[in-house]
Design an enzyme around this catalytic site. Sequence first.
Site, PDB file in Angstrom:
ATOM      1  N   GLY A  20       0.830  -1.207   0.000  1.00  0.00           N
ATOM      2  CA  GLY A  20       0.000   0.000   0.000  1.00  0.00           C
ATOM      3  C   GLY A  20       0.860   1.250   0.000  1.00  0.00           C
ATOM      4  N   ASN A  88       1.738  -2.479   5.366  1.00  0.00           N
ATOM      5  CA  ASN A  88       0.951  -1.266   5.621  1.00  0.00           C
ATOM      6  C   ASN A  88      -0.460  -1.337   5.017  1.00  0.00           C
ATOM      7  OD1 ASN A  88       0.506   1.846   5.862  1.00  0.00           O
ATOM      8  ND2 ASN A  88       0.327   1.397   3.673  1.00  0.00           N
ATOM      9  N   SER A 142      -3.539  -0.358  14.313  1.00  0.00           N
ATOM     10  CA  SER A 142      -4.354   0.840  14.581  1.00  0.00           C
ATOM     11  C   SER A 142      -4.721   0.860  16.055  1.00  0.00           C
ATOM     12  CB  SER A 142      -5.630   0.782  13.744  1.00  0.00           C
ATOM     13  OG  SER A 142      -6.559   1.762  14.189  1.00  0.00           O
ATOM     14  N   TYR A 156     -12.851  -4.406  11.450  1.00  0.00           N
ATOM     15  CA  TYR A 156     -11.515  -3.794  11.301  1.00  0.00           C
ATOM     16  C   TYR A 156     -10.753  -3.850  12.621  1.00  0.00           C
ATOM     17  CZ  TYR A 156      -8.166   0.105  10.594  1.00  0.00           C
ATOM     18  OH  TYR A 156      -7.040   0.892  10.516  1.00  0.00           O
ATOM     19  N   ALA A 158     -11.271  -5.805  15.115  1.00  0.00           N
ATOM     20  CA  ALA A 158     -10.998  -7.205  15.467  1.00  0.00           C
ATOM     21  C   ALA A 158      -9.813  -7.738  14.651  1.00  0.00           C
ATOM     22  CB  ALA A 158     -12.243  -8.057  15.215  1.00  0.00           C
ATOM     23  N   ALA A 159      -9.777  -7.373  13.366  1.00  0.00           N
ATOM     24  CA  ALA A 159      -8.674  -7.831  12.506  1.00  0.00           C
ATOM     25  C   ALA A 159      -7.342  -7.241  12.974  1.00  0.00           C
ATOM     26  CB  ALA A 159      -8.940  -7.432  11.055  1.00  0.00           C
ATOM     27  N   LYS A 160      -7.352  -5.957  13.357  1.00  0.00           N
ATOM     28  CA  LYS A 160      -6.109  -5.320  13.815  1.00  0.00           C
ATOM     29  C   LYS A 160      -5.679  -5.889  15.170  1.00  0.00           C
ATOM     30  CE  LYS A 160      -5.252  -2.157  10.503  1.00  0.00           C
ATOM     31  NZ  LYS A 160      -4.152  -2.319   9.541  1.00  0.00           N
TER      32      LYS A 160
HETATM   33  N1  NAP Z   1      -5.486   6.785   8.141  1.00  0.00           N
HETATM   34  C1  NAP Z   1      -5.698   6.487   9.408  1.00  0.00           C
HETATM   35  O1  NAP Z   1      -6.310   7.257  10.148  1.00  0.00           O
HETATM   36  C2  NAP Z   1      -5.170   5.199   9.993  1.00  0.00           C
HETATM   37  C3  NAP Z   1      -5.207   5.035  11.372  1.00  0.00           C
HETATM   38  C4  NAP Z   1      -4.735   3.857  11.936  1.00  0.00           C
HETATM   39  C5  NAP Z   1      -4.232   2.869  11.116  1.00  0.00           C
HETATM   40  N2  NAP Z   1      -4.214   3.039   9.777  1.00  0.00           N
HETATM   41  C6  NAP Z   1      -3.677   1.948   8.952  1.00  0.00           C
HETATM   42  O2  NAP Z   1      -2.624   2.459   8.160  1.00  0.00           O
HETATM   43  C7  NAP Z   1      -2.560   1.756   6.913  1.00  0.00           C
HETATM   44  C8  NAP Z   1      -2.606   2.744   5.755  1.00  0.00           C
HETATM   45  O3  NAP Z   1      -3.774   3.550   5.881  1.00  0.00           O
HETATM   46  P1  NAP Z   1      -3.998   4.835   4.940  1.00  0.00           P
HETATM   47  O4  NAP Z   1      -5.013   5.641   5.622  1.00  0.00           O
HETATM   48  O5  NAP Z   1      -2.691   5.397   4.546  1.00  0.00           O
HETATM   49  O6  NAP Z   1      -4.685   4.125   3.669  1.00  0.00           O
HETATM   50  P2  NAP Z   1      -5.070   4.714   2.223  1.00  0.00           P
HETATM   51  O7  NAP Z   1      -4.826   6.169   2.139  1.00  0.00           O
HETATM   52  O8  NAP Z   1      -6.441   4.201   1.950  1.00  0.00           O
HETATM   53  O9  NAP Z   1      -4.038   3.929   1.285  1.00  0.00           O
HETATM   54  C9  NAP Z   1      -4.118   2.529   1.256  1.00  0.00           C
HETATM   55  C10 NAP Z   1      -3.026   1.935   0.394  1.00  0.00           C
HETATM   56  O10 NAP Z   1      -3.182   0.497   0.379  1.00  0.00           O
HETATM   57  C11 NAP Z   1      -3.433   0.064  -0.961  1.00  0.00           C
HETATM   58  N3  NAP Z   1      -4.406  -1.030  -0.901  1.00  0.00           N
HETATM   59  C12 NAP Z   1      -5.682  -0.960  -0.453  1.00  0.00           C
HETATM   60  N4  NAP Z   1      -6.263  -2.160  -0.596  1.00  0.00           N
HETATM   61  C13 NAP Z   1      -5.339  -2.987  -1.150  1.00  0.00           C
HETATM   62  C14 NAP Z   1      -5.355  -4.340  -1.562  1.00  0.00           C
HETATM   63  N5  NAP Z   1      -6.449  -5.115  -1.467  1.00  0.00           N
HETATM   64  N6  NAP Z   1      -4.225  -4.873  -2.070  1.00  0.00           N
HETATM   65  C15 NAP Z   1      -3.115  -4.101  -2.203  1.00  0.00           C
HETATM   66  N7  NAP Z   1      -3.039  -2.816  -1.836  1.00  0.00           N
HETATM   67  C16 NAP Z   1      -4.153  -2.274  -1.331  1.00  0.00           C
HETATM   68  C17 NAP Z   1      -3.960   1.305  -1.690  1.00  0.00           C
HETATM   69  O11 NAP Z   1      -3.734   1.298  -3.089  1.00  0.00           O
HETATM   70  P3  NAP Z   1      -4.827   0.674  -4.107  1.00  0.00           P
HETATM   71  O12 NAP Z   1      -6.154   1.236  -3.708  1.00  0.00           O
HETATM   72  O13 NAP Z   1      -4.372   1.119  -5.462  1.00  0.00           O
HETATM   73  O14 NAP Z   1      -4.758  -0.803  -3.955  1.00  0.00           O
HETATM   74  C18 NAP Z   1      -3.093   2.382  -1.038  1.00  0.00           C
HETATM   75  O15 NAP Z   1      -1.802   2.380  -1.589  1.00  0.00           O
HETATM   76  C19 NAP Z   1      -3.733   0.766   6.939  1.00  0.00           C
HETATM   77  O16 NAP Z   1      -3.291  -0.486   7.393  1.00  0.00           O
HETATM   78  C20 NAP Z   1      -4.680   1.376   7.949  1.00  0.00           C
HETATM   79  O17 NAP Z   1      -5.507   0.400   8.555  1.00  0.00           O
HETATM   80  C21 NAP Z   1      -4.670   4.186   9.187  1.00  0.00           C
END
Ligand code: NAP
Length: 264
Positions: A20, A88, A142, A156, A158-160
């Site tokens: 990601g 990620n 998360s 979500y 639960a998975a984390k």
């Molecule tokens: N943002 C928050 O507030 C937050 C808080 C706590 C934890 N997190 C965790 O941090 C991580 C990143 O979050 P983010 O907010 O940066 O996400 P994001 O902006 O939605 O970006 C997600 C990335 O993952 C890729 N992706 C999504 N589904 C995929 C799949 N099935 N296979 C391969 N790649 C995939 C997306 O590209 P494509 O769509 O092109 O596949 C993109 O590059 C996640 O694990 C999320 O749970 C985020």
Amino acid sequence: MENNQINNTELEGKVALVTGGTKGIGKAIADRLAQAGAKVIVTARNNPNEGNLKHAFVPADLSNAADVERAVKEINEKFGKVDILVNNAGGMTNPGGGHSALTDQNWEDTLQLNLLAAVRLDRALLPQMLEQQAGVIIHISSTSALFPVWESNMPYSAAKAALNSYSKSLAAEVAGKGVRVLTVSPGPVNTEGMQAFLQDLAKQYGTTTAGVIELMTARIGVTPMGRMAEPEEVADLVQFLVSPKAAYLTGANYIIDGGNLPVV
Ligand SMILES: NC(=O)c1ccc[n+]([C@@H]2O[C@H](COP(=O)([O-])OP(=O)(O)OC[C@H]3O[C@@H](n4cnc5c(N)ncnc54)[C@H](OP(=O)(O)O)[C@@H]3O)[C@@H](O)[C@H]2O)c1
């Protein structure tokens, strides 16, 4: 957010895979690791935009076991090794509304992306790390794992939580063999994924994104810092954790939430 202070080469010679890595937190991590000298490979379902072309790109839907296998084969053939694996990719794809709004498919999809993708990639890439007796694996979790909100993120969180437990087990298994395994748990981070989540939930509940933030704040409390994290702030933590400076760190869960979690 540009960080001009990073000009070291502590990751030179290392190959890093950031899943990601085309958007949000993953993109910030990929950029940071490259700034520190690593050769960076990113995976995502869609081709990165021009801004990402500095990293190698391997397309993969990580929710799909066969696609993970194919991507690992491509990475091994093209790059020979992965020294740093940042799991990620993840996110909330399920509807809110609590247990009765959720189907088996919602649960399955959330577990595939947030837990099993990392399990499969780790399993595929660990043998070579163990052979060279060196490597670092990061699991991006998360604070939702520790503080679920039933209205929005039951599968979500639960998975984390499962990811946290798995990460701890794996760290203990490989600690004596030169491989470190760490968990990073952000609170809300200002990314496209977060904005999409807020908009989806606002639509479902017939409110605005401000209304959703209000609901969340009622559940999880005010963030003492008074703002979300920027992706680069999470990336700075990850860069430290994968660096030689963090050589004694393994098995722990690093919370980066602006002081939000109300527990010690
Ligand atoms: N943002 C928050 O507030 C937050 C808080 C706590 C934890 N997190 C965790 O941090 C991580 C990143 O979050 P983010 O907010 O940066 O996400 P994001 O902006 O939605 O970006 C997600 C990335 O993952 C890729 N992706 C999504 N589904 C995929 C799949 N099935 N296979 C391969 N790649 C995939 C997306 O590209 P494509 O769509 O092109 O596949 C993109 O590059 C996640 O694990 C999320 O749970 C985020």
